[in-house]
Design an enzyme around this catalytic site. Sequence first.
Site, short mmCIF file in Angstrom:
data_model
loop_
_atom_site.label_atom_id
_atom_site.label_comp_id
_atom_site.label_asym_id
_atom_site.label_seq_id
_atom_site.Cartn_x
_atom_site.Cartn_y
_atom_site.Cartn_z
N HIS A 92 93.18 100.57 -11.85
CA HIS A 92 92.57 101.90 -12.40
C HIS A 92 91.67 102.53 -11.59
CE1 HIS A 92 89.90 103.22 -15.94
NE2 HIS A 92 91.27 103.55 -16.21
N ASP A 93 90.86 102.08 -10.72
CA ASP A 93 90.22 102.81 -9.77
C ASP A 93 90.90 103.40 -8.67
OD1 ASP A 93 87.59 101.75 -10.78
OD2 ASP A 93 87.30 100.25 -9.34
#
Length: 150
Positions: A92-93
């Site tokens: 996600h990052d």
Amino acid sequence: MRRLTTSLATTAVAALVGVGLASTPAQAVPADKAQVLASWTQTSASSYNAWYSARLNQSAWSAYAFDWSTDYCSSSPDNPWGFPFKNACARHDFGYRNYKAMGTFSANKSRLDSAFYEDLKRVCNNYSGATKTACDSTAWTYYQAVKLLG
């Protein structure tokens, strides 16, 4: 005189090398960077697996200048109640940081958050009964947090 000639020659070579390096164009990022990024940030397990494989071999992708940095699940636990959400948070990052760097974050945020939720649900699929229910509930909470605050 010999020392002076050697010194001048060394200086001249150094200057020529410096000029050569200054005139060499910087390596361009491969033209398919956006497509590679998109392929690694879809909701499917195959997209996650491709990203994870690349993450383990980042040097092979160095020409793309991806931002692989992560703080995992930020201020939330990486493994809440023992559920291993750390890699889902890292992907996600990866999506957030790279789409922001490309200036196309807004157009991709919803999909990135959905991919995050699918990654979390795949983690939860390894459990059954009350443990799976607890994991699914935690995954939903993490998803809602990034959807609203991410």
